[in-house]
Design a protein around this motif. Structure first.
Motif, PDB file in Angstrom:
ATOM      1  N   ARG A  74       0.996  -1.210  -0.012  1.00  0.00           N
ATOM      2  CA  ARG A  74      -0.029  -0.362  -0.327  1.00  0.00           C
ATOM      3  C   ARG A  74       1.023   1.312  -0.322  1.00  0.00           C
ATOM      4  O   ARG A  74       2.132   0.805   0.276  1.00  0.00           O
ATOM      5  CB  ARG A  74      -0.951   0.324   1.454  1.00  0.00           C
ATOM      6  CG  ARG A  74      -2.315  -0.663   1.259  1.00  0.00           C
ATOM      7  CD  ARG A  74      -1.761  -2.338   1.866  1.00  0.00           C
ATOM      8  NE  ARG A  74      -3.004  -3.054   1.272  1.00  0.00           N
ATOM      9  CZ  ARG A  74      -3.476  -4.085   1.442  1.00  0.00           C
ATOM     10  NH1 ARG A  74      -2.593  -4.895   1.625  1.00  0.00           N
ATOM     11  NH2 ARG A  74      -4.594  -4.484   2.052  1.00  0.00           N
ATOM     12  N   PRO A  75       0.287   1.847  -0.389  1.00  0.00           N
ATOM     13  CA  PRO A  75       1.203   3.491  -0.551  1.00  0.00           C
ATOM     14  C   PRO A  75       1.434   4.221   0.896  1.00  0.00           C
ATOM     15  O   PRO A  75       0.635   4.563   1.592  1.00  0.00           O
ATOM     16  CB  PRO A  75       0.167   4.834  -1.383  1.00  0.00           C
ATOM     17  CG  PRO A  75      -0.918   4.066  -1.606  1.00  0.00           C
ATOM     18  CD  PRO A  75      -0.023   2.067  -1.363  1.00  0.00           C
ATOM     19  N   ASN A  99      -3.429   7.872   3.567  1.00  0.00           N
ATOM     20  CA  ASN A  99      -4.841   8.031   2.304  1.00  0.00           C
ATOM     21  C   ASN A  99      -5.886   7.468   2.849  1.00  0.00           C
ATOM     22  O   ASN A  99      -7.257   7.085   2.495  1.00  0.00           O
ATOM     23  CB  ASN A  99      -4.427   7.922   1.263  1.00  0.00           C
ATOM     24  CG  ASN A  99      -3.889   6.076   0.780  1.00  0.00           C
ATOM     25  OD1 ASN A  99      -3.850   5.554   2.029  1.00  0.00           O
ATOM     26  ND2 ASN A  99      -4.493   5.654  -0.523  1.00  0.00           N
ATOM     27  N   GLU A 112      -6.802   4.527   3.446  1.00  0.00           N
ATOM     28  CA  GLU A 112      -7.435   2.906   2.655  1.00  0.00           C
ATOM     29  C   GLU A 112      -5.778   2.102   3.101  1.00  0.00           C
ATOM     30  O   GLU A 112      -4.765   2.348   1.858  1.00  0.00           O
ATOM     31  CB  GLU A 112      -6.922   3.240   0.883  1.00  0.00           C
ATOM     32  CG  GLU A 112      -7.788   2.678   0.023  1.00  0.00           C
ATOM     33  CD  GLU A 112      -7.921   2.882  -0.820  1.00  0.00           C
ATOM     34  OE1 GLU A 112      -7.859   3.310  -1.633  1.00  0.00           O
ATOM     35  OE2 GLU A 112      -9.140   1.890  -1.702  1.00  0.00           O
ATOM     36  N   PHE A 113      -6.412   1.364   3.700  1.00  0.00           N
ATOM     37  CA  PHE A 113      -6.051  -0.218   3.864  1.00  0.00           C
ATOM     38  C   PHE A 113      -6.645  -1.557   3.405  1.00  0.00           C
ATOM     39  O   PHE A 113      -6.088  -2.253   1.561  1.00  0.00           O
ATOM     40  CB  PHE A 113      -5.535  -0.226   5.059  1.00  0.00           C
ATOM     41  CG  PHE A 113      -4.401  -1.891   5.269  1.00  0.00           C
ATOM     42  CD1 PHE A 113      -4.597  -2.949   5.505  1.00  0.00           C
ATOM     43  CD2 PHE A 113      -2.459  -0.945   5.204  1.00  0.00           C
ATOM     44  CE1 PHE A 113      -3.793  -4.044   5.480  1.00  0.00           C
ATOM     45  CE2 PHE A 113      -1.838  -2.141   5.180  1.00  0.00           C
ATOM     46  CZ  PHE A 113      -2.466  -3.418   4.822  1.00  0.00           C
ATOM     47  N   THR A 114      -7.674  -1.838   3.793  1.00  0.00           N
ATOM     48  CA  THR A 114      -8.617  -3.044   3.051  1.00  0.00           C
ATOM     49  C   THR A 114      -9.347  -1.858   1.912  1.00  0.00           C
ATOM     50  O   THR A 114     -10.237  -2.144   0.793  1.00  0.00           O
ATOM     51  CB  THR A 114      -9.218  -3.509   3.618  1.00  0.00           C
ATOM     52  OG1 THR A 114     -10.442  -2.563   4.261  1.00  0.00           O
ATOM     53  CG2 THR A 114      -8.363  -4.422   4.805  1.00  0.00           C
ATOM     54  N   GLY A 115      -9.574  -0.800   2.406  1.00  0.00           N
ATOM     55  CA  GLY A 115     -10.700  -0.086   1.444  1.00  0.00           C
ATOM     56  C   GLY A 115     -11.877  -0.227   1.708  1.00  0.00           C
ATOM     57  O   GLY A 115     -13.157   0.173   1.491  1.00  0.00           O
ATOM     58  N   ASP A 116     -12.031  -0.929   2.784  1.00  0.00           N
ATOM     59  CA  ASP A 116     -13.782  -1.459   3.318  1.00  0.00           C
ATOM     60  C   ASP A 116     -14.961  -0.032   3.994  1.00  0.00           C
ATOM     61  O   ASP A 116     -15.625   0.476   3.660  1.00  0.00           O
ATOM     62  CB  ASP A 116     -13.551  -2.341   4.321  1.00  0.00           C
ATOM     63  CG  ASP A 116     -13.181  -3.478   4.177  1.00  0.00           C
ATOM     64  OD1 ASP A 116     -13.305  -4.855   4.776  1.00  0.00           O
ATOM     65  OD2 ASP A 116     -13.472  -4.105   2.191  1.00  0.00           O
ATOM     66  N   LEU A 125     -13.601   3.398   2.768  1.00  0.00           N
ATOM     67  CA  LEU A 125     -14.293   4.271   1.814  1.00  0.00           C
ATOM     68  C   LEU A 125     -14.606   3.860   1.228  1.00  0.00           C
ATOM     69  O   LEU A 125     -16.235   4.351   0.843  1.00  0.00           O
ATOM     70  CB  LEU A 125     -12.847   4.653   1.420  1.00  0.00           C
ATOM     71  CG  LEU A 125     -11.981   5.377   1.859  1.00  0.00           C
ATOM     72  CD1 LEU A 125     -10.859   5.255   1.169  1.00  0.00           C
ATOM     73  CD2 LEU A 125     -12.413   7.004   2.357  1.00  0.00           C
ATOM     74  N   ASP A 126     -15.031   2.277   0.667  1.00  0.00           N
ATOM     75  CA  ASP A 126     -16.600   2.068   0.693  1.00  0.00           C
ATOM     76  C   ASP A 126     -17.355   2.643   1.008  1.00  0.00           C
ATOM     77  O   ASP A 126     -18.776   2.288   0.278  1.00  0.00           O
ATOM     78  CB  ASP A 126     -16.458   0.252  -0.037  1.00  0.00           C
ATOM     79  CG  ASP A 126     -15.267  -0.216  -0.943  1.00  0.00           C
ATOM     80  OD1 ASP A 126     -14.830  -1.595  -0.914  1.00  0.00           O
ATOM     81  OD2 ASP A 126     -14.627   0.615  -1.523  1.00  0.00           O
ATOM     82  N   ARG A 163     -16.812   3.882  -5.380  1.00  0.00           N
ATOM     83  CA  ARG A 163     -15.305   3.024  -6.026  1.00  0.00           C
ATOM     84  C   ARG A 163     -15.289   1.499  -6.906  1.00  0.00           C
ATOM     85  O   ARG A 163     -15.966   0.729  -6.394  1.00  0.00           O
ATOM     86  CB  ARG A 163     -15.333   3.139  -4.834  1.00  0.00           C
ATOM     87  CG  ARG A 163     -14.363   4.009  -4.031  1.00  0.00           C
ATOM     88  CD  ARG A 163     -14.298   4.280  -2.177  1.00  0.00           C
ATOM     89  NE  ARG A 163     -13.902   2.902  -1.994  1.00  0.00           N
ATOM     90  CZ  ARG A 163     -12.091   3.320  -1.502  1.00  0.00           C
ATOM     91  NH1 ARG A 163     -11.221   3.735  -1.998  1.00  0.00           N
ATOM     92  NH2 ARG A 163     -11.939   2.029  -0.900  1.00  0.00           N
ATOM     93  N   GLN A 208      -7.202  -9.406  -3.195  1.00  0.00           N
ATOM     94  CA  GLN A 208      -8.154  -8.876  -2.400  1.00  0.00           C
ATOM     95  C   GLN A 208      -9.510 -10.208  -2.069  1.00  0.00           C
ATOM     96  O   GLN A 208     -10.014 -10.426  -0.810  1.00  0.00           O
ATOM     97  CB  GLN A 208      -7.768  -7.743  -1.835  1.00  0.00           C
ATOM     98  CG  GLN A 208      -8.470  -7.039  -0.610  1.00  0.00           C
ATOM     99  CD  GLN A 208      -8.914  -5.370  -0.602  1.00  0.00           C
ATOM    100  OE1 GLN A 208      -8.686  -5.174  -0.953  1.00  0.00           O
ATOM    101  NE2 GLN A 208      -9.706  -5.543   0.259  1.00  0.00           N
ATOM    102  N   ASN A 238       1.022  -1.775  -6.388  1.00  0.00           N
ATOM    103  CA  ASN A 238       0.011  -1.606  -4.845  1.00  0.00           C
ATOM    104  C   ASN A 238      -1.159  -2.439  -4.772  1.00  0.00           C
ATOM    105  O   ASN A 238      -2.299  -2.500  -6.282  1.00  0.00           O
ATOM    106  CB  ASN A 238      -0.047  -0.407  -4.592  1.00  0.00           C
ATOM    107  CG  ASN A 238       0.568   0.319  -3.731  1.00  0.00           C
ATOM    108  OD1 ASN A 238       1.720  -0.143  -2.874  1.00  0.00           O
ATOM    109  ND2 ASN A 238       0.918   1.475  -3.558  1.00  0.00           N
ATOM    110  N   ILE A 239      -1.720  -2.945  -3.485  1.00  0.00           N
ATOM    111  CA  ILE A 239      -2.798  -3.521  -3.640  1.00  0.00           C
ATOM    112  C   ILE A 239      -4.033  -2.848  -4.106  1.00  0.00           C
ATOM    113  O   ILE A 239      -4.878  -3.178  -3.861  1.00  0.00           O
ATOM    114  CB  ILE A 239      -3.188  -4.283  -2.809  1.00  0.00           C
ATOM    115  CG1 ILE A 239      -1.860  -5.730  -2.245  1.00  0.00           C
ATOM    116  CG2 ILE A 239      -4.481  -4.793  -2.112  1.00  0.00           C
ATOM    117  CD1 ILE A 239      -1.993  -5.948  -1.487  1.00  0.00           C
ATOM    118  N   ARG A 240      -3.896  -1.333  -2.970  1.00  0.00           N
ATOM    119  CA  ARG A 240      -4.579  -0.356  -3.323  1.00  0.00           C
ATOM    120  C   ARG A 240      -4.151   1.214  -3.226  1.00  0.00           C
ATOM    121  O   ARG A 240      -2.858   1.090  -2.903  1.00  0.00           O
ATOM    122  CB  ARG A 240      -5.524  -0.586  -1.555  1.00  0.00           C
ATOM    123  CG  ARG A 240      -6.144  -1.623  -1.437  1.00  0.00           C
ATOM    124  CD  ARG A 240      -7.465  -0.765  -1.748  1.00  0.00           C
ATOM    125  NE  ARG A 240      -8.252  -1.848  -1.994  1.00  0.00           N
ATOM    126  CZ  ARG A 240      -9.844  -1.601  -1.816  1.00  0.00           C
ATOM    127  NH1 ARG A 240     -10.270  -0.526  -2.777  1.00  0.00           N
ATOM    128  NH2 ARG A 240     -10.714  -2.548  -1.961  1.00  0.00           N
TER     129      ARG A 240
END
Lengths: 217, 175
Positions: free
Chosen positions: A78-79, A83, A85-89, A91-92, B54, B61, B79-81
């Motif tokens: 991940r960057p 931001n 966002e790790f899993t994205g859950d 922000l989703d 999104r 994942q 990256n994955i995300r």
């Protein structure tokens, strides 16, 4: 535009934003269109700002990641930036609800609300660095965001107005033009009229048809 | 197959002065703005297409399987995300435009490499059955499909600037 109230518990965290003028004259369909467009716009701007490790809230900024967490994030592909966002859950699950006079933006009936409060700290109980992406009561969105929201309202109100040819065909002077335009758009300032017309293909074409575009300044 | 969208304006009943609005320079500015916005949105894992939200997670994942995409590219920095549709950068670099009679065509156009066109179509339409690629729309191609509100606002702002420019020229000519 005002953040009227906020709410936080284990499954919900949101900001309620009031932006419809109290004296607004519009049918139900136009009002819903305005609210939906503003809500979508706020969602997009929130995600775009957060994606750059920035806050969409005026006066707020995101502290950088700790050295350790940054190293961990990068090791997990991940960057290494804040931001959110790790899993994205989380922000989703960012979403909105329409209200009588505006929108609520946040998290509704989801366990991601706890994570979101971790960043926004509406509860006052978070020990994480504050990275606010929902405005608290008394806060504002960034100026450019609020400016666009005003324009969304103006443009949608303008689009419900039909200008007949007979209204324009006898207009001969700038003074007459502005008399007619302020009649057609009674709740708009002159600047709002100029903006709404210039952003509308239909209205621009209409004025050009009668050679009246030149008076629009 | 090319993946493209037409940004068009109804010029029926337009006078010559209004036609001046949609000159070459403006069309170019409009197209370049839209392409920049598509790239910005996708770089953050967001669809620039209205109603899409999104992008779905990558297979690693989604299927909780460390051997799936974007592995093994994670070893060289992928990256994955966020889910940004970018590996080599070729897809986004292939975004281009061409002027047509009543607007501009924007997207992955017919002259792009076949492999890029296939990749664009896979993302825009999704090929879950064949290649496990969920739909991640980055160009509105369906009838009445639009860009997101933020991009529509940028388009309107460009028109506003152009109209004001035309009015200024009109009034300078008139003295």
């Amino acid at each position: 535009m005002e953040v009227k109230k906020t709410n936080v518990n284990s499954k919900n965290i949101w900001s309620e934003i009031e932006f419809l003028p109290p004296d607004i004259e519009a049918d139900e369909s136009t009002l819903n269109k305005i609210k939906t467009q503003v809500a979508e716009y706020l969602l997009e701007q929130t995600l775009l700002n957060v994606g750059e490790a920035k806050s969409p809230v005026s006066g707020e900024s995101f502290p950088g990641l700790s050295k350790e967490y940054k190293k961990f994030k990068i090791s997990e592909s991940r960057p290494g930036v804040a931001n959110l966002e790790f899993t994205g859950d989380m922000l989703d699950d960012l979403s909105y609800e329409l209200t009588e006079t505006g929108v609520r933006i946040g998290f509704f009936g989801t366990k991601e609300a706890e994570k979101a409060d971790g960043h926004n700290n509406f509860s006052g109980q978070s020990e994480l660095p504050k990275r606010r992406f929902l405005p608290e009561k008394g806060q504002n969105y960034k100026l450019e965001i609020e400016k666009q929201i005003s324009r969304i309202i103006t443009d949608n109100l303008g689009s419900q107005i039909t200008i007949s040819d007979s209204t324009l065909e006898d207009v001969g002077t700038k003074a007459e033009f502005w008399e007619v335009m302020t009649d057609i758009f009674p709740s708009f300032t002159r600047a709002q009229i100029v903006g709404a017309v210039s952003r509308s293909f239909g209205l621009t074409n209409k004025l050009a048809k009668f050679d009246l575009l030149k008076y629009l300044e | 197959m090319a993946v493209k969208t037409k940004v068009m304006v109804n010029l029926k009943d337009s006078e010559a002065l209004v036609k001046e609005l949609f000159n070459r320079s403006f069309s170019r500015k409009l197209a370049e703005t839209i392409i920049t916005e598509i790239k910005d949105f996708t770089s953050k894992g967001l669809s620039p297409v209205e109603g899409q939200g999104r992008f779905d997670a990558y297979a690693l994942q989604r299927d909780n399987d460390k051997r799936k995409y974007p592995y093994p590219h994670t070893n060289s920095g992928k990256n994955i995300r966020p889910v940004n549709l970018r590996l080599s950068g070729e897809l986004m670099e292939a975004l281009s435009f061409t002027e047509v009679k009543d607007g501009v065509l924007i997207g992955i156009l017919p002259q792009a490499k076949d492999e890029i066109k296939k990749r664009a179509e896979a993302h825009n339409e999704g090929t879950l059955e064949n290649r496990n690629v969920p739909q991640r729309r980055f160009i509105p191609t369906k009838r009445d499909e639009k860009f997101v509100v933020s991009i529509e606002r940028k388009i309107k702002a460009l028109f506003e600037m152009q109209v004001k420019e035309i009015i200024k020229k009109m009034n300078n000519k008139g003295g």
